[in-house]
Structure formats: structure tokens, C-alpha cells
Design an enzyme around this catalytic site. Structure first.
Site, PDB file in Angstrom:
ATOM      1  N   GLN A   1       0.848  -1.205   0.000  1.00  0.00           N
ATOM      2  CA  GLN A   1       0.000   0.000   0.000  1.00  0.00           C
ATOM      3  C   GLN A   1       0.874   1.242   0.000  1.00  0.00           C
ATOM      4  O   GLN A   1       1.715   1.421   0.884  1.00  0.00           O
ATOM      5  CB  GLN A   1      -0.912   0.019   1.236  1.00  0.00           C
ATOM      6  CG  GLN A   1      -1.754   1.286   1.351  1.00  0.00           C
ATOM      7  CD  GLN A   1      -1.165   2.313   2.300  1.00  0.00           C
ATOM      8  OE1 GLN A   1      -0.597   1.954   3.327  1.00  0.00           O
ATOM      9  NE2 GLN A   1      -1.272   3.586   1.960  1.00  0.00           N
TER      10      GLN A   1
ATOM     11  N   SER B   1     -14.332  -0.905   5.522  1.00  0.00           N
ATOM     12  CA  SER B   1     -14.870   0.080   6.470  1.00  0.00           C
ATOM     13  C   SER B   1     -16.139  -0.453   7.124  1.00  0.00           C
ATOM     14  O   SER B   1     -17.241  -0.348   6.571  1.00  0.00           O
ATOM     15  CB  SER B   1     -15.122   1.450   5.836  1.00  0.00           C
ATOM     16  OG  SER B   1     -13.882   2.020   5.418  1.00  0.00           O
TER      17      SER B   1
ATOM     18  N   ARG C   1     -17.226  -6.423  10.578  1.00  0.00           N
ATOM     19  CA  ARG C   1     -16.962  -6.945  11.924  1.00  0.00           C
ATOM     20  C   ARG C   1     -17.335  -8.416  12.092  1.00  0.00           C
ATOM     21  O   ARG C   1     -16.884  -9.054  13.048  1.00  0.00           O
ATOM     22  CB  ARG C   1     -17.756  -6.133  12.977  1.00  0.00           C
ATOM     23  CG  ARG C   1     -17.351  -4.666  13.072  1.00  0.00           C
ATOM     24  CD  ARG C   1     -15.932  -4.510  13.622  1.00  0.00           C
ATOM     25  NE  ARG C   1     -15.513  -3.121  13.677  1.00  0.00           N
ATOM     26  CZ  ARG C   1     -14.886  -2.475  12.673  1.00  0.00           C
ATOM     27  NH1 ARG C   1     -14.588  -3.116  11.554  1.00  0.00           N
ATOM     28  NH2 ARG C   1     -14.538  -1.207  12.782  1.00  0.00           N
TER      29      ARG C   1
ATOM     30  N   ARG D   1     -11.946   7.512   9.439  1.00  0.00           N
ATOM     31  CA  ARG D   1     -10.809   8.214  10.061  1.00  0.00           C
ATOM     32  C   ARG D   1     -10.386   9.437   9.266  1.00  0.00           C
ATOM     33  O   ARG D   1      -9.481  10.158   9.660  1.00  0.00           O
ATOM     34  CB  ARG D   1      -9.609   7.271  10.174  1.00  0.00           C
ATOM     35  CG  ARG D   1      -9.863   6.090  11.080  1.00  0.00           C
ATOM     36  CD  ARG D   1      -8.825   5.003  10.900  1.00  0.00           C
ATOM     37  NE  ARG D   1      -7.517   5.299  11.444  1.00  0.00           N
ATOM     38  CZ  ARG D   1      -7.197   5.193  12.719  1.00  0.00           C
ATOM     39  NH1 ARG D   1      -8.099   4.811  13.601  1.00  0.00           N
ATOM     40  NH2 ARG D   1      -5.981   5.469  13.146  1.00  0.00           N
TER      41      ARG D   1
ATOM     42  N   HIS E   1     -11.768   4.768   4.879  1.00  0.00           N
ATOM     43  CA  HIS E   1     -10.660   4.685   5.835  1.00  0.00           C
ATOM     44  C   HIS E   1     -11.179   4.414   7.254  1.00  0.00           C
ATOM     45  O   HIS E   1     -10.630   4.878   8.245  1.00  0.00           O
ATOM     46  CB  HIS E   1      -9.854   5.988   5.809  1.00  0.00           C
ATOM     47  CG  HIS E   1      -8.382   5.829   6.057  1.00  0.00           C
ATOM     48  ND1 HIS E   1      -7.444   5.849   5.055  1.00  0.00           N
ATOM     49  CD2 HIS E   1      -7.671   5.653   7.198  1.00  0.00           C
ATOM     50  CE1 HIS E   1      -6.229   5.708   5.568  1.00  0.00           C
ATOM     51  NE2 HIS E   1      -6.338   5.583   6.872  1.00  0.00           N
TER      52      HIS E   1
END
Ligand code: FNR
Length: 389
Positions: A143, A314, A317, A285, A282
Site C-alpha cells: 500500500q 470500512s 466486523r 478516520r 478509511h
């Protein structure tokens, strides 16, 4: 995957890391240094985009199918001509040394053990070469936080190429650091101390420039070196679409743009010859007030899904979150904060357990939804709902 499920069913509990995503965060809060925990868990502004990322998942529900043969479920996906064991990738996460001494090298090692591609961040606390060694034959991508200096950009790309990183992920949404109250309140300086061995410090071009300016090696003037590095990478005028040509010139493999939220930007990515995009904000963020990432996925898939590979992150979970994103057209998803919590709680084995837990949850949920393989995750499996209140 099934083994892990059975272990939880028949044992008192699974070792080290909980399988409940909310409790995982609580567990991490009690185990990690507070500054490090605040850095991971925090978002930009008032956290409205971070919240929206989760709410967006709540607005899509599965519609399960029955009496379908789903044993021997197949997780394999093909991305850019390579076959991967499952549709999850380790998201690029910077400065992992501040979460646990096992840092990037440890997480890359366990990712290789379970066949999860490791995406190494430009802001890492282990070098490109160290992580390549730790990941061995494991799949790895690089990245890029895109430096203003072209010679440093080219040097990073050359090193990544030479060390077996197959795909270049270019993060576009962080050309400047957002207003992040948790970090501004506690100061970023604690993190500067943690990045003593960044890719920046180990990059020969950066080292030479620094030596010329300061008459010392970066590690002798660590704070100045961090400031120089961060200054080049994170502050200043962003690049424009025309600059993609430079990356294409110096990278032979696939190029994927991370941080795409607008369908027009997805179209521009295709027009400029990019092979893929990551629909991502992100993890809330960067621009607070931005829309929940999953909200934009269907529109973007509609715009470019047949012309480039659409990945997503993003807010993932649980296993069902993964199925929902795939059903809405993503080819694979990136896992971020949960792995960092696992790392903070139990080092590289904690990180491994979070990833294995997610895969086990995915496996179990696909079975219950009547989905035999990844291709079976499609629009017919989800419905949009809106609950009042
Ligand atoms: C990140 N993210 C990130 N992205 C990137 O391209 N380069 C980086 O160095 C980092 N560093 C980073 C650090 C921490 C602590 C977090 C939490 C996130 C963003 C990351 O790749 C991914 O987009 C988000 O983590 C996805 O959001 P969730 O699912 O983790 O909430």
C-alpha cells in the site's frame, strides 16, 4: 474453520480473543496502552462516519435459502489472475509496533499461515524487506501513501516489486491527516517514537536526502526524520488523476485505488487504466460526515463492476458483514480494526485468532444462508430495510 466453531461449542470458551466484536474492543481497551487504543478506536471529527459504517450494514438483511447442498463450502476467489483461499485481506494498517512488539512482521507471518493476503502500509514500523521475509511464500500486496517526491515514490515501488509484493494499493484519501480529536488531544508524538524503523527510515533515497539536509542519519534524529517523512507523505497538495501515469510507468502489476466513494471517481479510475478500486472511507478516520462506505458500494458496482475489480472495507466486523458486502458486488473485503485489537490483546496469535474466527463465522453463516460458494453471494441474497426510530 469448522474446528474452531466446534471448539467454542464444546469447550468453556475460545482461547485469548472473544468472538463478540463489541467485546473485542472492550478487551483491547483493557489490554492495550491507552494512547495506542485511542489511536485505533478513534475516528475523525465526532465519529459520525465511523457510526455510519456500522449503521449501513444494519440496513441490509440476508434472505436465507433452505435445503441447498452447502457442505464443503468453497471460499476461493480470483483477484487479478491469482487464486486466494478466502475473500478476506488484511487491511493496510500503519505503525503496528505501537500495538504490540510482534508488529507487521508477526501479523504478516500469521496471515501467510492462513493464506490471507497481507497488505503492507507505507507507514509501517517494519521495512518492506523484513515483512517480505516474514511472509515467505504468503501472498502480499503493497500500500502506497503517495510521497510528494517522485524519487522516493519510485524507490518504494522498486523495493516492493523486488520483494514479491504483487498488487499496488494506492491510498488516495489520506494526503493530509484528518482532524482526529483523540489523537490531537493526546498528541501524535507518542506515535513518532513508535515509528523508529519505518519504511521511510530504511528507504535509501529518503536516507540520502535526510543526511544531506541534517548531516545525520534518520535514526540519530528520529523526531526530525519522522517529521520530514510525514511532511513528504501526508501534507501538501494532493496528486491529480494525470499523475497515475507515473505509477503505471514504475509498477508492472495491478494497481488498485483505495478510498473511492463516488461513482464518478470509480469511472475515472477505470479511464486512467487502474485494475481495481477499494470502496472505503478509511474506517471513518478521514472525512467525518462522509457517507457510510457500504452505502456507496451498489452504485459503484453498477458503474464499474464489469470493468474493474471492486473491493470493499470500512465497518466489517462479522461473517455476515462479509457476505453482505460480497452480495452487493465486492469481490473481497479488507479487515482492519478487529485484527489490530487481536494484535493488541494477544500479539500475532491474537491477530491470527481474530482472522480465523471471522473465517469460521463466515463459513457457518454461509451454510445457514444456503450459500455454497463465494459466487453464491449475490443480490438475490440481500434486501434493503429501514427501521424507524
Ligand atoms: C488504518 N487504515 C490505513 N489505511 C491505509 O491505506 N494505510 C494505513 O497505513 C492505514 N493505517 C490505519 C491505522 C489504523 C489504526 C486503522 C484503524 C486504520 C485504514 C484501513 O486500511 C481500513 O481502511 C480501515 O481500517 C477500515 O475500517 P474498519 O473496518 O477497520 O473500521
Amino acid at each position: 474453520q469448522n474446528e474452531l466453531y466446534k471448539a467454542g461449542m464444546f469447550a468453556q470458551r475460545l482461547p485469548i480473543v472473544t468472538t463478540d466484536p463489541n467485546k473485542l474492543e472492550e478487551q483491547a481497551r483493557s489490554k492495550m496502552a491507552l494512547t495506542s487504543f485511542n489511536y485505533v478506536s478513534g475516528g475523525a471529527g465526532e465519529g459520525s462516519t465511523m457510526d455510519a459504517n456500522r449503521l449501513a450494514f444494519r440496513q441490509w438483511k440476508m434472505v436465507p435459502r433452505m435445503l441447498r447442498p452447502t457442505s464443503g463450502r468453497d471460499f476461493k476467489v480470483n483477484l487479478f489472475g491469482e487464486t486466494y483461499d478466502s475473500p478476506i485481506l488484511m487491511a493496510p494498517i500503519g505503525v503496528q509496533q505501537i500495538f504490540h512488539q510482534d508488529k507487521e512482521t508477526g501479523v504478516a507471518e500469521v496471515c501467510a499461515e492462513i493464506g490471507v493476503p497481507y497488505i503492507l502500509s507505507t507507514a509501517s514500523s517494519s521495512s518492506i524487506e523484513e515483512v517480505a521475509q516474514a511472509s515467505g511464500n504468503g501472498p502480499r500486496w503493497y500500500q502506497l501513501y503517495w510521497p510528494q517526491s517522485d524519487d522516493i515514490t519510485i524507490s518504494l515501488l522498486e523495493r516492493a516489486k523486488a520483494n514479491g509484493y504483487k498488487v499496488l494499493v494506492v491510498t488516495l484519501d489520506t494526503w493530509a491527516m484528518a482532524w482526529r480529536p483523540a489523537d490531537l488531544d493526546q498528541g501524535y508524538v507518542p506515535f513518532f517514537k513508535g515509528v523508529g524503523n519505518t519504511n521511510g527510515f530504511t528507504d535509501p533515497v529518503f536516507r540520502e536526502k535526510f543526511q544531506k539536509k541534517y548531516g545525520a542519519a534518520p535514526e540519530e534524529k528520529a523526531l526530525e526524520a519522522s517529521a520530514e517523512w510525514i511532511g513528504d507523505v501526508f501534507s501538501g497538495a494532493p496528486h491529480t488523476w494525470d499523475h497515475i501515469a507515473l505509477l503505471k510507468k514504475h509498477w508492472d502489476g495491478p494497481i488498485v485505488l483505495k478510498g473511492i466513494q463516488h461513482p464518478d471517481d470509480a469511472r475515472l479510475a477505470v479511464e486512467h487504466g487502474c485494475d481495481g478500486i477499494i470502496v472505503s472511507n478509511h474506517g471513518g478516520r478521514q472525512l467525518d460526515g462522509a457517507i457510510g462506505s457500504l452505502e456507496m458500494l451498489p452504485e459503484i458496482v453498477e458503474a464499474v463492476g464489469d470493468k474493474c475489480t471492486v473491493l470493499f472495507d470500512s465497518g466489517i466486523r462479522t461473517g455476515v458483514d462479509i457476505i453482505k458486502a460480497l452480495s452487493l458486488g465486492a469481490k473481497a473485503v479488507l479487515i482492519g480494526r478487529p485484527v489490530v485489537y487481536g494484535l493488541g490483546i494477544g500479539g500475532k496469535y491474537g491477530a491470527k485468532q481474530v482472522l480465523q474466527g471471522l473465517l469460521a463465522d463466515l463459513d457457518q453463516s454461509m451454510g445457514l444462508a444456503g450459500i455454497p460458494d463465494i459466487a453464491g453471494c449475490n443480490r438475490s441474497m440481500v434486501r434493503r430495510v429501514q427501521y424507524g426510530g
